[in-house]
Design a protein around this motif. Structure first.
Motif, mmCIF file in Angstrom:
data_model
loop_
_atom_site.group_PDB
_atom_site.id
_atom_site.type_symbol
_atom_site.label_atom_id
_atom_site.label_comp_id
_atom_site.label_asym_id
_atom_site.label_seq_id
_atom_site.Cartn_x
_atom_site.Cartn_y
_atom_site.Cartn_z
ATOM 1 N N ALA A 100 -5.675 -26.715 8.534
ATOM 2 C CA ALA A 100 -5.416 -25.338 8.945
ATOM 3 C C ALA A 100 -5.749 -24.386 7.798
ATOM 4 O O ALA A 100 -5.414 -24.644 6.642
ATOM 5 C CB ALA A 100 -3.958 -25.168 9.355
ATOM 6 N N ILE A 101 -6.404 -23.290 8.136
ATOM 7 C CA ILE A 101 -6.680 -22.227 7.170
ATOM 8 C C ILE A 101 -5.978 -20.977 7.667
ATOM 9 O O ILE A 101 -6.290 -20.466 8.742
ATOM 10 C CB ILE A 101 -8.189 -21.967 7.026
ATOM 11 C CG1 ILE A 101 -8.906 -23.244 6.598
ATOM 12 C CG2 ILE A 101 -8.443 -20.845 6.025
ATOM 13 C CD1 ILE A 101 -10.412 -23.105 6.552
ATOM 14 N N SER A 102 -5.003 -20.501 6.899
ATOM 15 C CA SER A 102 -4.211 -19.338 7.301
ATOM 16 C C SER A 102 -4.542 -18.136 6.416
ATOM 17 O O SER A 102 -4.695 -18.280 5.195
ATOM 18 C CB SER A 102 -2.712 -19.648 7.205
ATOM 19 O OG SER A 102 -2.373 -20.736 8.052
ATOM 20 N N VAL A 103 -4.631 -16.978 7.044
ATOM 21 C CA VAL A 103 -4.965 -15.745 6.327
ATOM 22 C C VAL A 103 -3.931 -14.682 6.646
ATOM 23 O O VAL A 103 -3.613 -14.446 7.821
ATOM 24 C CB VAL A 103 -6.357 -15.226 6.731
ATOM 25 C CG1 VAL A 103 -6.709 -13.982 5.916
ATOM 26 C CG2 VAL A 103 -7.413 -16.297 6.557
ATOM 27 N N ASN A 104 -3.405 -14.039 5.620
ATOM 28 C CA ASN A 104 -2.497 -12.904 5.814
ATOM 29 C C ASN A 104 -3.334 -11.654 6.061
ATOM 30 O O ASN A 104 -4.180 -11.290 5.241
ATOM 31 C CB ASN A 104 -1.608 -12.701 4.586
ATOM 32 C CG ASN A 104 -0.562 -13.780 4.464
ATOM 33 O OD1 ASN A 104 -0.107 -14.329 5.468
ATOM 34 N ND2 ASN A 104 -0.170 -14.096 3.248
ATOM 35 N N LEU A 105 -3.097 -11.010 7.194
ATOM 36 C CA LEU A 105 -3.852 -9.813 7.553
ATOM 37 C C LEU A 105 -3.077 -8.554 7.173
ATOM 38 O O LEU A 105 -1.847 -8.541 7.237
ATOM 39 C CB LEU A 105 -4.116 -9.792 9.063
ATOM 40 C CG LEU A 105 -4.912 -10.980 9.624
ATOM 41 C CD1 LEU A 105 -4.926 -10.901 11.150
ATOM 42 C CD2 LEU A 105 -6.335 -10.978 9.083
ATOM 43 N N PRO A 106 -3.771 -7.493 6.775
ATOM 44 C CA PRO A 106 -3.087 -6.240 6.439
ATOM 45 C C PRO A 106 -2.388 -5.669 7.666
ATOM 46 O O PRO A 106 -2.825 -5.889 8.798
ATOM 47 C CB PRO A 106 -4.236 -5.326 5.987
ATOM 48 C CG PRO A 106 -5.367 -6.234 5.665
ATOM 49 C CD PRO A 106 -5.224 -7.408 6.571
ATOM 50 N N LYS A 107 -1.320 -4.916 7.454
ATOM 51 C CA LYS A 107 -0.626 -4.269 8.562
ATOM 52 C C LYS A 107 -1.575 -3.282 9.243
ATOM 53 O O LYS A 107 -2.378 -2.638 8.598
ATOM 54 C CB LYS A 107 0.624 -3.549 8.060
ATOM 55 C CG LYS A 107 1.720 -4.497 7.595
ATOM 56 C CD LYS A 107 2.969 -3.737 7.169
ATOM 57 C CE LYS A 107 4.071 -4.695 6.752
ATOM 58 N NZ LYS A 107 5.312 -3.996 6.326
ATOM 59 N N GLY A 108 -1.452 -3.213 10.533
ATOM 60 C CA GLY A 108 -2.336 -2.330 11.293
ATOM 61 C C GLY A 108 -3.587 -3.004 11.780
ATOM 62 O O GLY A 108 -4.426 -2.376 12.441
ATOM 63 N N ASN A 109 -3.741 -4.304 11.493
ATOM 64 C CA ASN A 109 -4.956 -5.006 11.897
ATOM 65 C C ASN A 109 -5.116 -5.057 13.413
ATOM 66 O O ASN A 109 -6.236 -5.141 13.925
ATOM 67 C CB ASN A 109 -4.961 -6.429 11.327
ATOM 68 C CG ASN A 109 -3.907 -7.311 11.957
ATOM 69 O OD1 ASN A 109 -4.114 -7.926 13.012
ATOM 70 N ND2 ASN A 109 -2.752 -7.406 11.313
ATOM 71 N N SER A 110 -4.006 -5.016 14.145
ATOM 72 C CA SER A 110 -4.072 -5.097 15.608
ATOM 73 C C SER A 110 -4.714 -3.862 16.231
ATOM 74 O O SER A 110 -5.069 -3.867 17.415
ATOM 75 C CB SER A 110 -2.665 -5.291 16.195
ATOM 76 O OG SER A 110 -1.814 -4.223 15.829
ATOM 77 N N LYS A 111 -4.883 -2.804 15.430
ATOM 78 C CA LYS A 111 -5.506 -1.580 15.927
ATOM 79 C C LYS A 111 -7.015 -1.559 15.689
ATOM 80 O O LYS A 111 -7.697 -0.619 16.093
ATOM 81 C CB LYS A 111 -4.872 -0.352 15.254
ATOM 82 C CG LYS A 111 -3.360 -0.239 15.428
ATOM 83 C CD LYS A 111 -2.980 -0.037 16.874
ATOM 84 C CE LYS A 111 -1.473 0.182 17.005
ATOM 85 N NZ LYS A 111 -1.066 0.354 18.426
ATOM 86 N N ILE A 112 -7.515 -2.592 15.004
ATOM 87 C CA ILE A 112 -8.940 -2.633 14.672
ATOM 88 C C ILE A 112 -9.700 -3.360 15.762
ATOM 89 O O ILE A 112 -9.540 -4.561 15.967
ATOM 90 C CB ILE A 112 -9.187 -3.336 13.323
ATOM 91 C CG1 ILE A 112 -8.339 -2.701 12.229
ATOM 92 C CG2 ILE A 112 -10.661 -3.294 12.961
ATOM 93 C CD1 ILE A 112 -8.682 -1.272 11.942
ATOM 94 N N THR A 113 -10.556 -2.643 16.474
ATOM 95 C CA THR A 113 -11.339 -3.242 17.547
ATOM 96 C C THR A 113 -12.368 -4.225 16.983
ATOM 97 O O THR A 113 -13.110 -3.912 16.063
ATOM 98 C CB THR A 113 -12.080 -2.149 18.343
ATOM 99 O OG1 THR A 113 -11.127 -1.216 18.850
ATOM 100 C CG2 THR A 113 -12.878 -2.748 19.485
ATOM 101 N N GLY A 114 -12.404 -5.430 17.534
ATOM 102 C CA GLY A 114 -13.427 -6.393 17.149
ATOM 103 C C GLY A 114 -13.150 -7.172 15.889
ATOM 104 O O GLY A 114 -14.033 -7.867 15.386
ATOM 105 N N LEU A 115 -11.936 -7.091 15.356
ATOM 106 C CA LEU A 115 -11.634 -7.787 14.100
ATOM 107 C C LEU A 115 -11.829 -9.300 14.237
ATOM 108 O O LEU A 115 -12.517 -9.919 13.441
ATOM 109 C CB LEU A 115 -10.199 -7.471 13.662
ATOM 110 C CG LEU A 115 -9.723 -8.161 12.374
ATOM 111 C CD1 LEU A 115 -10.533 -7.662 11.176
ATOM 112 C CD2 LEU A 115 -8.241 -7.914 12.147
#
Length: 218
Positions: A157-172
């Motif tokens: 498993a490769i886990s990445v911490n995403l910055p807050k607000g990432n859910s608002k970025i279309t196409g991430l």
């Protein structure tokens, strides 16, 4: 009314690899125009000239996407820690009325061991459990009365911490999946929370997958 340009756009947008190749200018327009001649002729219901297709390809404007925006670049540059965990097993069970009880037995057994990797995903018809292979027998024992439909060992498993607000970025996620696919990395499983993203791959692909994700920050 369909035109050669609209047909080219439809074909390119439906193929991430083709779109990527055009954006990176590594595709031969003449060869691609020849390859697209038949499908475009069928779409327009009339013969078309390869020269016209090649002109449409040269004029094709890639839609504004995540990789070209200041906002998305900031997200990728601010990706948090990347963590790799190996020696994992992935179980699949049919959903049942007793499945939650079986699940609770596993949680009770591993609750005090914070070194264990554990992920539980319940779908409409089936449930997946990803767990450190050391606890494989724990799962088999707890779920012995359930219907097991799948088991895969030798996963990482490769886990990445995403910055807050990432859910608002279309196409991430599209950008991440596209780059992994471009490097021929097949994903066995995808797990995510609001600010954390995990991909599960077979052990022999983990180094390549890690390299792809690390380059997202560059």
């Amino acid at each position: 009314m369909k035109t050669i340009a609209s047909c080219v756009q439809e074909i390119v947008m439906s193929s991430p690899f083709l779109e990527e190749g055009l954006s990176r200018q590594i595709i031969n327009f003449s060869a691609l125009a020849k390859d697209l001649n038949k499908p475009i002729s069928i779409m327009l219901k009339k013969p078309v000239k390869e020269g016209a297709i090649m002109m449409a390809l040269r004029r094709y404007n890639q839609p504004i996407n995540i990789s070209n925006t200041i906002r998305s670049k900031k997200v990728f540059k601010n990706l948090g820690d990347i963590t790799v965990r190996s020696n994992l097993s992935d179980f699949t069970f049919e959903n049942s009325k007793t499945l939650i009880h079986s699940h609770s037995q596993v949680l009770e057994k591993i609750s005090d061991n914070h070194q264990i990797f554990y992920a539980f995903t319940r779908g409409i018809f089936e449930t997946n459990i990803v767990i450190s292979s050391l606890e494989k027998e724990t799962v088999l024992k707890a779920f012995k009365n359930e219907t097991q439909t799948g088991l895969q060992d030798k996963l990482s498993a490769i886990s990445v911490n995403l910055p807050k607000g990432n859910s608002k970025i279309t196409g991430l996620y599209y950008q991440i999946f596209k780059r992994l696919a471009w490097e021929n990395v097949s994903l066995y499983e995808v797990i995510s929370t609001t600010n954390e993203f995990t991909i599960l791959v077979e052990d022999h692909l983990v180094d390549k997958a890690f390299s792809v994700i690390k380059r997202l920050k560059d």
